[in-house]
Structure formats: C-alpha cells, structure tokens
Write an enzyme that holds these catalytic residues in place. Structure first.
Site, mmCIF file in Angstrom:
data_model
loop_
_atom_site.group_PDB
_atom_site.id
_atom_site.type_symbol
_atom_site.label_atom_id
_atom_site.label_comp_id
_atom_site.label_asym_id
_atom_site.label_seq_id
_atom_site.Cartn_x
_atom_site.Cartn_y
_atom_site.Cartn_z
ATOM 1 N N GLY A 1 17.818 -33.932 -0.164
ATOM 2 C CA GLY A 1 18.972 -33.822 0.723
ATOM 3 C C GLY A 1 19.646 -35.187 0.828
ATOM 4 N N GLY B 1 20.295 -24.305 -6.626
ATOM 5 C CA GLY B 1 19.920 -25.564 -7.285
ATOM 6 C C GLY B 1 18.454 -25.464 -7.695
ATOM 7 N N ILE C 1 15.700 -25.963 -6.072
ATOM 8 C CA ILE C 1 14.814 -25.259 -5.127
ATOM 9 C C ILE C 1 15.111 -23.765 -5.120
ATOM 10 C CG2 ILE C 1 14.220 -25.048 -2.664
ATOM 11 C CD1 ILE C 1 14.650 -28.173 -2.553
ATOM 12 N N ASP D 1 11.834 -24.101 8.182
ATOM 13 C CA ASP D 1 11.110 -25.360 7.981
ATOM 14 C C ASP D 1 11.958 -26.525 8.476
ATOM 15 O OD1 ASP D 1 8.931 -26.980 7.069
ATOM 16 O OD2 ASP D 1 10.221 -27.623 5.413
ATOM 17 N N HIS E 1 9.415 -29.318 9.117
ATOM 18 C CA HIS E 1 10.020 -29.963 7.933
ATOM 19 C C HIS E 1 8.936 -30.516 6.996
ATOM 20 C CE1 HIS E 1 13.984 -31.998 6.475
ATOM 21 N NE2 HIS E 1 13.188 -31.733 5.460
ATOM 22 N N ILE E 2 8.078 -29.599 6.560
ATOM 23 C CA ILE E 2 6.962 -30.008 5.687
ATOM 24 C C ILE E 2 7.200 -29.603 4.233
ATOM 25 C CG2 ILE E 2 5.152 -30.045 7.458
ATOM 26 C CD1 ILE E 2 4.394 -27.159 6.402
HETATM 27 O O1 LIG Z 1 15.400 -33.601 1.226
HETATM 28 C C1 LIG Z 1 14.200 -33.587 0.977
HETATM 29 O O2 LIG Z 1 13.724 -34.024 -0.069
HETATM 30 C C2 LIG Z 1 13.242 -33.045 1.978
HETATM 31 O O3 LIG Z 1 13.867 -32.271 2.920
HETATM 32 C C3 LIG Z 1 12.487 -34.156 2.633
HETATM 33 O O4 LIG Z 1 13.339 -34.914 3.411
#
Ligand SMILES: O=C(O)[C@H](O)CO
Length: 323
Positions: free
Chosen positions: A79, A158, A160, A264, A288-289
């Site tokens: 991000g 993308g 992910i 998350d 946020h894991i």
């Molecule tokens: O953006 C990212 O890589 C994850 O959310 C970790 O901050």
C-alpha cells in the site's frame, strides 16, 4: 570517504534486511516508531536513502527534514496511501515499494476471513464461552454460507486479488468476477469476468476488496454499495480500511442488509476498543496482519534494501512505484 547513509524509519524491520545492505552503506535506525522522533532525527542523519514503513505519512515535511542529498526511498509495503508520490516525483526522487511480495500471506488472510465470516466463527466462539453450546443435536444451529459454488467478486485484480482468485479456484467456486480500472490478461486465464462495480456488487456472494486506497476508492463500500449487495453477501477487506465506510458497514451488518464481514484493515487503525463493530456477532476482525508472517516480512525488507542500494547507485529500481 564516508558511506552513503540509509535511515530506517522503524526499528522493528527484520534483521535480515541489514544483511541485504551489506557493508556498502551505513544504516541508521530509528529506535522509536513515531513521526516526531523521525522529524527530530532526519536533519541530524542527512540520509541518502530512506527505508520507510507504513504508519507514518511520508510527505513534504519529512522530505524537507531529510534534506536535498536524499537519493532514493524504499517503502516496506504494497500500500502507498501514506506516501506523497507527487511530492517525491516533483523532487525527482525515485521511490520503490513491494507490491507482490506479501501476496501469499495477504491472500491467505483474505480467505481465512471469508471462511471465518461465512461460517460464523465469532458467534460460534461466543456461544462456547457463554455456555450456549447445547448438549443435543440441533440441525439449525450456526448454519453458515458456503464458498463452494458461490459467485466471488474481486475489487482490484493486482497481485493480491490475483492470488485470492487463484486459491479460491480450489474451493470449487461457480463464478469469478472482478472489477478495477482495466481488464487484466492474467484474469482471463483464471476464467474471471471483467464487470462494472455495480454488477459485481449485485451478483457476488463474496466480495473481496484488494484495491489501493485513493481518492476514487475512498469509502467506495458505502450505504449505496451495501444496499446493492445480497442479504447473504459477505464482504472481506484486506486492503485499507479507508475503502469502507464503517458507519454504513455497521448499519448494514446490524440490519441484516449483508450477511457478514471479515476485516483485516479498519479505519481508524488501531480500531477503537469500544468500537460498535467489535460487539457484532457477524464480523471477524484481525489487526492488519495480512503481511505479518516471518517469510513475508523478511522478503519485503530484503526487497526494499535491494531497491535502495540500486537507487543509491543511480540505477533502475526493481519495483518502482510508478503512478
Ligand atoms: O501494504 C502492505 O504491504 C500491508 O498492508 C502492510 O502494511
């Protein structure tokens, strides 16, 4: 001759990152986490490279504090909503990020949340804790939704989004839809159909949010969005909390407008401990894991280090943030 200096904004980055830098640079790490400590240290360090972690916004003030000798920035995240890319561009400072390094760990959490939210994990756990697990068979107890044979919609195809889609194929889903700013050839290979956002919202049983946060996507999951989702629909967000209007989500979950959600990421982070969302039975929330595995963090840190080394030599970055 003194070595180029790299400032690491947060001391919790993986130790392997230091090996990746080798001996060709001097690495100075911040021993705190916060913006104030960074702003205090930067003018003293006068870094040539910045190793930047999410959590603190990288903007004009930070760049001014770093000084004009700064040659490259490497962000340890996929991000980049915390980075003023335009400001970096205007200064001609190349910036790297790590777009696909954590795609496996983040997509795994997305699937975990989808399964947990659709199979009522939170409510089930509360039932156990509160002694409501009855000592007799009840064929109607804690029935959930099935991901097999479902229609899955992915917002943002993308690295992910693609990883989520690929893995979900193994669950025997019936249909795969996606939306985003353009069609992706790699989506075709998975049999995914490019549709507009409204079609995806209306038709999907599971909606996964894996799009970046920007002015176009901010609060895209709002009251209107939830009103178009199926009442049996499940929302999963592994991107950034800002894509979801949390008040609207709370209402949609309370009113049964949607079935459940798995988050998350939240807005704010950390989520307030007294947030109404935490009191709902039909939501699963993790802190946020997504990228928090040993493997992902090491890979992210090493890739940032490699990018910074290239940038210091004035060479092309491996994973530039080109937007
Ligand atoms: O953006 C990212 O890589 C994850 O959310 C970790 O901050």
């Amino acid at each position: 001759m003194s070595l180029p200096r790299v400032f690491v904004s947060n001391h919790t980055v993986p130790e392997t990152m230091y090996d990746a830098f080798g001996t060709s640079v001097e690495v100075i790490r911040n021993t705190e986490y916060d913006r104030a400590s960074i702003l205090k240290l930067l003018p003293r360090v006068k870094p040539h490279g910045l190793f930047w972690c999410a959590g603190v916004t990288l903007d004009k003030e930070i760049l001014d504090a770093a000084g004009p000798q700064l040659k490259v920035v490497g962000c340890m995240s996929s991000g980049y909503n915390h980075v003023d890319v335009a400001e970096l561009k205007s200064r001609g400072i190349p910036v790297a990020y790590v777009p696909s390094t954590a795609k496996d760990s983040v997509s795994n959490v997305a699937i975990l949340l989808a399964l947990a939210a659709s199979r009522r994990f939170t409510e089930g756990r509360w039932n156990i804790e509160q002694g409501r697990w009855k000592n007799h068979f009840d064929a109607q107890w804690l029935l959930g939704q099935e991901i097999s044979d479902s229609t899955v919609g992915i917002v943002g195809f993308g690295g992910i989004g693609h990883a989520i889609a690929k893995k979900l194929k193994a669950f025997g889903i019936a249909k795969l839809l996606y939306t985003g700013h353009k069609e992706k050839p790699e989506a075709k290979e998975l049999g995914a159909q490019f549709v507009d956002q409204e079609t995806l919202t209306k038709e999907s049983d599971f909606i996964f949010i894996s799009a970046p946060l920007n002015e176009k996507t901010r609060k895209m999951c709002n009251a209107d969005f939830f009103s178009k989702m199926k009442n049996t629909g499940i929302l999963v967000n592994v991107s950034r909390g800002g894509l979801v209007d949390h008040d609207a989500l709370l209402k949609a979950l309370k009113d049964g407008e949607i079935y459940s959600a798995g988050l998350d990421v939240t807005d704010p982070e950390p989520l307030n401990v007294d947030s109404e969302l935490l009191k709902l039975p039909n939501i699963v929330i993790t802190p946020h894991i997504g990228a928090s595995t040993f493997r992902a963090r090491n890979a992210m840190g090493n890739l940032v280090a490699k990018n910074i080394l290239l940038g210091l030599k004035g060479e092309k970055l491996l994973t530039p943030l080109d937007i």
